[in-house]
Design a protein around this motif. Structure first.
Motif, mmCIF file in Angstrom:
data_model
loop_
_atom_site.group_PDB
_atom_site.id
_atom_site.type_symbol
_atom_site.label_atom_id
_atom_site.label_comp_id
_atom_site.label_asym_id
_atom_site.label_seq_id
_atom_site.Cartn_x
_atom_site.Cartn_y
_atom_site.Cartn_z
ATOM 1 N N PRO A 46 0.814 -1.220 0.000
ATOM 2 C CA PRO A 46 0.000 0.000 0.000
ATOM 3 C C PRO A 46 0.849 1.273 0.000
ATOM 4 N N TYR A 47 2.079 1.199 0.457
ATOM 5 C CA TYR A 47 2.945 2.373 0.469
ATOM 6 C C TYR A 47 4.208 2.083 -0.316
ATOM 7 N N ARG A 48 4.941 3.151 -0.624
ATOM 8 C CA ARG A 48 6.257 2.989 -1.217
ATOM 9 C C ARG A 48 7.219 3.880 -0.439
ATOM 10 N N ILE A 49 8.499 3.561 -0.476
ATOM 11 C CA ILE A 49 9.485 4.386 0.239
ATOM 12 C C ILE A 49 9.768 5.613 -0.614
ATOM 13 N N ALA A 50 9.473 6.787 -0.077
ATOM 14 C CA ALA A 50 9.595 8.019 -0.853
ATOM 15 C C ALA A 50 10.866 8.781 -0.518
ATOM 16 N N ALA A 51 11.386 8.595 0.675
ATOM 17 C CA ALA A 51 12.607 9.291 1.057
ATOM 18 C C ALA A 51 13.271 8.535 2.189
ATOM 19 N N VAL A 52 14.586 8.640 2.240
ATOM 20 C CA VAL A 52 15.358 7.963 3.282
ATOM 21 C C VAL A 52 16.334 8.976 3.865
ATOM 22 N N GLN A 53 16.319 9.115 5.178
ATOM 23 C CA GLN A 53 17.360 9.919 5.827
ATOM 24 C C GLN A 53 18.226 8.949 6.605
ATOM 25 N N PRO A 54 19.430 8.698 6.094
ATOM 26 C CA PRO A 54 20.250 7.641 6.705
ATOM 27 C C PRO A 54 20.359 7.803 8.222
ATOM 28 N N GLY A 55 20.079 6.742 8.908
ATOM 29 C CA GLY A 55 20.214 6.752 10.362
ATOM 30 C C GLY A 55 19.115 7.458 11.102
ATOM 31 N N ALA A 56 18.237 8.169 10.403
ATOM 32 C CA ALA A 56 17.261 8.972 11.127
ATOM 33 C C ALA A 56 15.827 8.653 10.761
ATOM 34 N N GLY A 57 15.553 8.382 9.518
ATOM 35 C CA GLY A 57 14.153 8.177 9.204
ATOM 36 C C GLY A 57 13.888 7.653 7.809
ATOM 37 N N VAL A 58 12.658 7.171 7.620
ATOM 38 C CA VAL A 58 12.189 6.678 6.332
ATOM 39 C C VAL A 58 10.818 7.287 6.111
ATOM 40 N N PRO A 63 0.442 4.657 -5.692
ATOM 41 C CA PRO A 63 -0.728 5.011 -6.491
ATOM 42 C C PRO A 63 -1.332 3.799 -7.191
ATOM 43 N N HIS A 64 -0.559 2.764 -7.383
ATOM 44 C CA HIS A 64 -1.073 1.602 -8.108
ATOM 45 C C HIS A 64 -1.541 0.497 -7.171
ATOM 46 N N TRP A 65 -1.659 0.831 -5.918
ATOM 47 C CA TRP A 65 -2.150 -0.163 -4.961
ATOM 48 C C TRP A 65 -3.635 -0.392 -5.210
ATOM 49 N N SER A 66 -4.043 -1.656 -5.343
ATOM 50 C CA SER A 66 -5.424 -1.908 -5.727
ATOM 51 C C SER A 66 -6.263 -2.442 -4.567
ATOM 52 N N GLY A 67 -5.646 -2.669 -3.433
ATOM 53 C CA GLY A 67 -6.399 -3.156 -2.282
ATOM 54 C C GLY A 67 -7.117 -2.013 -1.600
ATOM 55 N N PRO A 68 -7.668 -2.256 -0.422
ATOM 56 C CA PRO A 68 -8.336 -1.185 0.332
ATOM 57 C C PRO A 68 -7.364 -0.032 0.598
ATOM 58 N N ALA A 69 -7.848 1.207 0.468
ATOM 59 C CA ALA A 69 -6.971 2.366 0.598
ATOM 60 C C ALA A 69 -6.568 2.576 2.045
ATOM 61 N N PRO A 70 -5.280 2.835 2.306
ATOM 62 C CA PRO A 70 -4.848 3.136 3.673
ATOM 63 C C PRO A 70 -5.291 4.540 4.082
ATOM 64 N N ALA A 71 -5.272 4.825 5.378
ATOM 65 C CA ALA A 71 -5.837 6.067 5.895
ATOM 66 C C ALA A 71 -4.904 7.265 5.747
ATOM 67 N N PHE A 72 -3.600 7.035 5.634
ATOM 68 C CA PHE A 72 -2.677 8.171 5.659
ATOM 69 C C PHE A 72 -2.002 8.366 4.301
ATOM 70 N N ASN A 73 -1.812 9.624 3.945
ATOM 71 C CA ASN A 73 -1.076 9.910 2.719
ATOM 72 C C ASN A 73 0.406 9.624 2.908
ATOM 73 N N ARG A 74 0.852 9.870 4.124
ATOM 74 C CA ARG A 74 2.274 9.774 4.402
ATOM 75 C C ARG A 74 2.475 9.093 5.739
ATOM 76 N N ILE A 75 3.446 8.227 5.801
ATOM 77 C CA ILE A 75 3.849 7.672 7.097
ATOM 78 C C ILE A 75 5.340 7.944 7.258
ATOM 79 N N GLN A 76 5.659 8.582 8.357
ATOM 80 C CA GLN A 76 7.057 8.927 8.609
ATOM 81 C C GLN A 76 7.577 8.027 9.719
ATOM 82 N N LEU A 77 8.646 7.298 9.443
ATOM 83 C CA LEU A 77 9.265 6.477 10.489
ATOM 84 C C LEU A 77 10.464 7.243 11.038
ATOM 85 N N ARG A 78 10.527 7.404 12.346
ATOM 86 C CA ARG A 78 11.676 8.079 12.959
ATOM 87 C C ARG A 78 12.400 7.096 13.851
ATOM 88 N N MET A 79 13.718 7.022 13.666
ATOM 89 C CA MET A 79 14.489 6.069 14.443
ATOM 90 C C MET A 79 15.213 6.771 15.584
#
Lengths: 275, 314, 551
Positions: free
Chosen positions: C207-219, C225-241
């Motif tokens: 449902p998502y794709r990796i749009a940016a990577v900050q080495p050591g800090a976040g993804v 856009p081509h995901w055909s299953g049920p739509a996820p709720a968020f436009n963006r998910i930010q992972l912070r390490m």
């Protein structure tokens, strides 16, 4: 003068506190090495004057026992680094030439070398292979002292070398040489005494530095291992729970602070006296 | 100027030699440390068979003796092949470069702040003897607080309770980097400040009592002019030395601050590389830090000569 | 003074008036950074969590610990004919399994995921030079066949009851990856587009794709856009390490992260303390997981070779008390390596509730009599003492270790604490069985996993085996070996149960390792987030991100 006296008083008080730990333990009647799960982060009370740590052990007693480790490590490391540093610094200044070049480049290299790989290496060493008992607090302390000395002698050596160079260049020393005074006697009687003040200052500051470094090593998990308390590992352990129990982190932080202030005052006092 | 050139000619080869020896020492230090990359892989993957391990060892070249691996690595380095980081599966430079920039920004700002504050405090102490005890006390306190403890206090105060600044991390794309820099910079600068304040105070008061200053004062020169034109330049020499000596320890010492503030940088990278047995990355990071330090020392020496040409050879 | 001031300020109520952010993005705090992004090389928790949003496996275990289809249309079974038993060319019993793929499964550039992508992944895995870590799957799957773009068939040279699952084996976009691999097979690991062009949408099929990577800090993850299953709720998910757990907590409290992923989050005791302090500001969920904390005992140590001593040590350890006091009662005492939620668990196995009297009796019986200093000694005057190691710097383990040492001292056994940094501890001391006495660490397993690598005598790590295998205790028992070998071959779940029981009973009696607990993951969510389903195993909650909802 007052600074020196104040600093020495602070340090003497801490040393005294460290030496009365067993009596304090008897008096309070609690064992600072036995976890008590019912007293985790206990508030200060008659039983625990400063409260208890993450395992319900008395903070005051652990601070007192920790003083032995922290001050012991600090003193041992600073003294060893000073002796080694002075010897090598004087040697470099006296011999000059390639001895000087090699020693000073070694010093440069050590200053430039991030200490970490060596720390990990030493932490990974099996003391049993060296014929030392395992899991012994003394071995742990020795390890930290060695680490601190390996990196600590450099500063003293540079100081001593600079001091010795200028002393050796004085007319007085030249005259003594001309009179046929042996080199050993020259260094012993004329150069070393002249270095006493700066080296003493460096040594006092090195004690402070060693206490701080020990706390950083504990923060990285490379310091004095449990269950032996040191101020550094008490502080490092408490920082994890700093939101839940700020007091547990306050006391060791304060102890480190006072000890370092004491050392700095001594260093300052000696320096001023030297002037 | 001839002196400066001599110094360069004398010191640059020394720096190169030190780097070579350092790389050799570090290679063996890391190599002799228990646990090679394959042992680390074994732990995370129970399904590896003895044959897999043999295969991976050969693949990583771990079946070769240490010295041969070093020669191969050094040869590659000379040909400009810096290799890949094992941990990050990236060319080493792509990992190192952003980390170095981030750390230099952090340490650079911190040193600048520490030197400014320190010199200001030192000048205050030298000029206003009544303020001296206060400056002393501040300097004492500054050097006595462990950095990680100070960092956490700052986070609790300014990020959690007051909400003024971010608690750490790195800015997202398009965010200003400045707020993320404030707390870590203050954390490092606070501890550093003490040394600058002391040295500045000592050097300034020594300078101020020297004959040429007293005579200038007798001629009616303003205090401000005295400080700026006469005393400070001379007092700058020991301060510069201090700065150069700190460069290396600051870069690797940024580890603690970077950990507390979850900031990617050289300190953290070096630690992770050593802990994860990422040879290429650890070695180059080490050498880079060493190079930065030695160049800083050299620059300081050059600057000292430039300020005070009286400093003779060596 | 500064300290006192700070301590006072600590007691101030947090302002916490973080502005209501728009809820089209979610920021998640994690304690580890995924150092690389290739799905089939190396296993790593942070990578699995991050890729869970962006890559879908064919099959996975769900929150009920049942094998389910994620990108297939039905789970293969002998009954429905998608799996058939056969004989391999070299005469061994084998199995042939077919998975029908979802027709609408697409990469992020719109091209469909097809059998060719699987064929490439299989070929790359089987090639010696590629250097994929675990080769057992690729070795065992000796043939790849395809009956059309959306059907894949693998033939295995051994039959195991979990044949329907494809585990970590994931398709790779052959269009992109095959040319890279064929150009330089040995260098594929670092030249793969997953590492050199991580933000290429064509690499992701979730449902998502990796749009940016900050080495050591976040993804940063953005919708595919081509995901055909049920739509996820968020436009963006930010992972912070954020590795330091106090710093992670601070980022949560300061509003920089919305939630903390339980899979890689706060230590349990820190989370329970946070909950006590913050009341209902966040939603806490403690999910039992398949991380098994235990103490391996070195059976070559003469003190620990005696089963009675091992049993006495477990009886003398008040694990229930530790769980109640240290972990706020949020995780359960373990009775063995098999999790109580696991299908094979047998509640009737021998258990060791806190009983110091029985522990003392057992030690007496084993010849250890009370001696000077409270430490027991045997007839030869040797002390009942052993080294007790764990990972230095892991505060939770260090605390538990000290408590246990205290409890053992109370019955006259001395555990000498000696810890090492994880790198040394795992890569050398434990894996080469150089810990003298006891070593505390955790195993992460998956549902219904047979503990072959930790208990079978063939898996005892020795120099001759290149130190492979994870039987670090040196446990050797013919009956246990037999059960471990028989279990995977028994395809009938009902008939497996007695084998599981026998295995657990045997191990719980011998106690080569002292069970402590199965760790619980502490999930911390904002109140406005719903639908996160922690699983407790290696198919993390991120795989089901389409069910996450804003309230």
């Amino acid at each position: 003068m007052t600074r020196l006296r104040l600093g020495l008083t602070l340090l003497a008080l801490m040393a005294l506190a460290a030496s009365v730990a067993p009596w304090a333990q008897q008096w309070l009647g609690t064992d600072p090495f036995a976890p008590d799960l019912f007293a985790r982060y206990a508030e200060p009370s008659a039983e625990h004057p400063l409260g208890a740590d993450e395992l319900g052990r008395d903070l005051l007693l652990r601070l007192l026992y920790g003083a032995r480790v922290s001050l012991g490590v600090g003193l041992a490391a600073a003294l060893a680094a000073s002796v080694l540093g002075t010897a090598l610094g004087v040697l470099a200044a006296w011999k000059g030439g390639w001895v000087d070049a090699v020693l000073m480049r070694l010093a440069d290299g050590l200053l430039a070398l991030p200490a970490l790989p060596i720390l990990v290496l030493l932490a990974a060493m099996d003391p049993a292979k060296l014929g030392l008992p395992r899991g012994d607090a003394m071995v742990d302390m020795l390890r930290i002292v060695v680490i601190l000395v390996v990196f600590g002698w450099v500063g003293v050596a540079r100081l001593a070398r600079a001091g010795a160079l200028s002393l050796l260049a004085t007319d007085y020393v030249r005259a003594a040489r001309a009179l046929g005074v042996t080199e050993a006697r020259l260094l012993w009687r004329h150069v070393l005494p002249g270095l006493a003040a700066p080296v003493a200052v460096a040594c006092a500051l090195a004690v402070a530095g060693a206490i701080l470094t020990e706390s950083v090593l504990s923060f990285l998990g490379l310091g004095i291992q449990p269950p032996t308390p040191s101020w550094g590992n008490m502080l490092a352990n408490a920082q994890e729970a700093v939101f839940a129990a700020p007091l547990a982190a306050l006391w060791p932080g304060l102890a480190i602070l006072i000890a370092i202030v004491g050392c700095a005052l001594v260093a300052d006092g000696v320096a001023r006296r030297g002037q | 100027m001839a002196g400066a050139l001599n110094l360069l000619l004398w010191r640059l080869p020394q720096i190169a030699l030190t780097l070579v020896l350092l790389s050799l020492a570090a290679w063996f230090a890391i190599g002799l440390m228990p646990g090679d990359p394959v042992s680390l892989a074994m732990i995370s993957d129970p399904r590896l068979t003895p044959a897999d391990i043999e295969r991976l060892r050969a693949l990583h070249g771990l079946d070769q003796p240490l010295i041969e691996r070093y020669l191969a690595w050094a040869g590659g380095l000379l040909r400009g092949e810096f290799g890949y980081s094992r941990l990050f599966a990236q060319p080493v430079w792509r990992v190192l470069w952003p980390a170095l920039l981030s750390t230099l920004a952090l340490v650079g700002s911190a040193v600048l702040l520490a030197a400014t504050l320190g010199v200001a405090l030192g000048a205050l102490a030298a000029l206003r003897p009544r303020a001296a005890p206060l400056v002393d006390a501040v300097a004492l306190l500054a050097q006595a607080v462990p950095a990680f403890w100070l960092g956490i206090l700052l986070i609790i105060l300014f990020a959690v309770n007051l909400g003024w600044l971010p608690a750490g991390g790195a800015p997202d794309a398009g965010q200003s980097a400045l707020p993320f820099l404030v707390l870590p910079v203050v954390t490092i600068a606070f501890g550093q400040m003490a040394a600058y304040a002391r040295h500045a105070a000592a050097a300034l008061s020594a300078e101020l009592s020297r004959p040429h200053i007293t005579s200038a004062r007798a001629r009616g020169a303003g205090e401000r002019r005295l400080i700026w034109r006469h005393a400070l330049p001379n007092a700058a020499v020991p301060l510069l030395t201090l700065l150069a000596l700190d460069a290396g320890s600051l870069v690797s010492g940024a580890l603690v601050t970077e950990t507390v503030f979850a900031r990617p940088g050289m300190g953290k990278l070096l630690y992770d590389a050593v802990m994860g047995n990422d040879y290429n990355l650890a070695l180059l990071a080490l050498l880079l830090v060493a190079l930065v330090t030695m160049l800083a020392t050299l620059l300081a020496d050059l600057a000292q000569r430039w300020i005070d040409p009286r400093l003779g050879e060596r | 003074m500064r300290h006192l001031l700070a301590a006072l300020l600590l007691l101030l109520p947090p302002l916490a008036a973080t502005a209501q952010p728009s809820r089209d993005s979610l920021t998640i705090g994690l304690s580890q950074y995924p150092s690389n992004f290739h799905p089939n090389i190396e296993n790593m928790a942070a990578k699995a969590y991050a890729l869970g949003f962006a890559l879908h496996p064919v099959t996975a275990y769900d929150a009920e610990w049942k094998q389910v289809c994620i990108a297939c249309t039905r789970l293969p079974s002998l009954e429905n004919g998608d799996a058939t038993l056969e004989t391999t060319p070299d005469g061994k019993p084998g199995i042939r399994v077919t998975w029908q793929l979802r027709q609408d499964w697409k990469w992020g550039d719109g091209t469909p995921v097809t059998a060719e992508d699987f064929r490439f992944a299989w070929e790359a895995g089987r090639a010696f030079e590629t250097g994929f870590g675990p080769a057992e799957f690729y070795r065992s799957a000796y043939a790849f066949e395809s009956g059309g773009p959306h059907s894949i068939t693998l033939r295995f040279d051994k039959v195991t009851y979990d044949y329907a699952g494809l585990g970590q084996f994931q398709p790779l976009p052959a269009r992109i990856e095959r040319p890279i691999w064929e150009a330089d097979k040995a260098g594929y690991r670092v030249r793969s587009a997953y590492e050199t062009d991580t933000t290429n949408p064509a690499l992701y099929n979730g449902p998502y794709r990796i749009a940016a990577v900050q080495p050591g800090a976040g993804v940063t993850l953005e919708r595919n856009p081509h995901w055909s299953g049920p739509a996820p709720a968020f436009n963006r998910i930010q992972l912070r390490m954020v590795e330091n757990s106090a710093a992670l907590e601070a980022q949560l409290l300061s509003g920089q992260v919305d939630m903390i992923a339980g899979e890689l989050g706060l230590p349990l005791e820190q989370a329970t303390a946070l909950q006590r302090r913050t009341g209902d500001r966040f939603r806490f969920h403690y999910n039992p997981g398949l991380t098994y904390e235990h103490i391996d005992l070195n059976l070559e140590n003469p003190v620990l070779a005696d089963r009675r001593v091992r049993q006495a040590l477990l009886l003398a350890a008040d694990r229930a008390q530790i769980v109640a006091r240290l972990f706020g009662g949020r995780q359960e005492v373990a009775h063995g390596g098999i999790h109580p939620r696991d299908a094979g668990f047998d509640p009737a196995i021998p258990q060791y509730p806190f009983d110091p009297a029985r522990a003392r009796a057992l030690l007496d019986e084993a010849g250890w009599k009370p001696g000077a200093g409270g430490i027991r000694r045997n007839a030869d005057g040797e002390a009942l003492a052993f080294d007790f190691m764990t990972t230095a710097g892991n505060r939770t383990r260090e605390q538990v270790q000290q408590i246990l040492a205290g409890m053992w001292k109370a019955v006259g056994a001395e555990a000498r604490i000696r810890n090492e940094p994880p790198r040394v501890f795992f890569a050398e001391t434990v894996s080469k069985r150089r810990y003298g006495g006891a070593a505390m660490f955790a195993w992460i397993s998956s549902p219904e996993s047979v503990p072959r690598t930790t208990l079978h005598s063939d898996e005892i790590a020795t120099a001759a085996r290149n130190w492979s295998g994870q039987n670090y205790t040196g446990y050797r028992d013919a009956e246990v070996d037999r059960l471990i070998e028989a279990l995977p071959l028994e395809l009938d779940a009902e008939k497996r149960l007695p084998l599981w029981s026998a295995l657990q009973r045997r191990v719980a009696t011998d106690l080569p390792a002292l069970p402590l607990w199965h760790r619980s993951d502490a999930h911390v969510w904002p109140h406005w987030l719903e639908g996160v389903m922690p699983t407790g195993h290696q198919n993390y909650s991120s795989l089901w991100v389409t069910q996450w909802r804003v309230r």
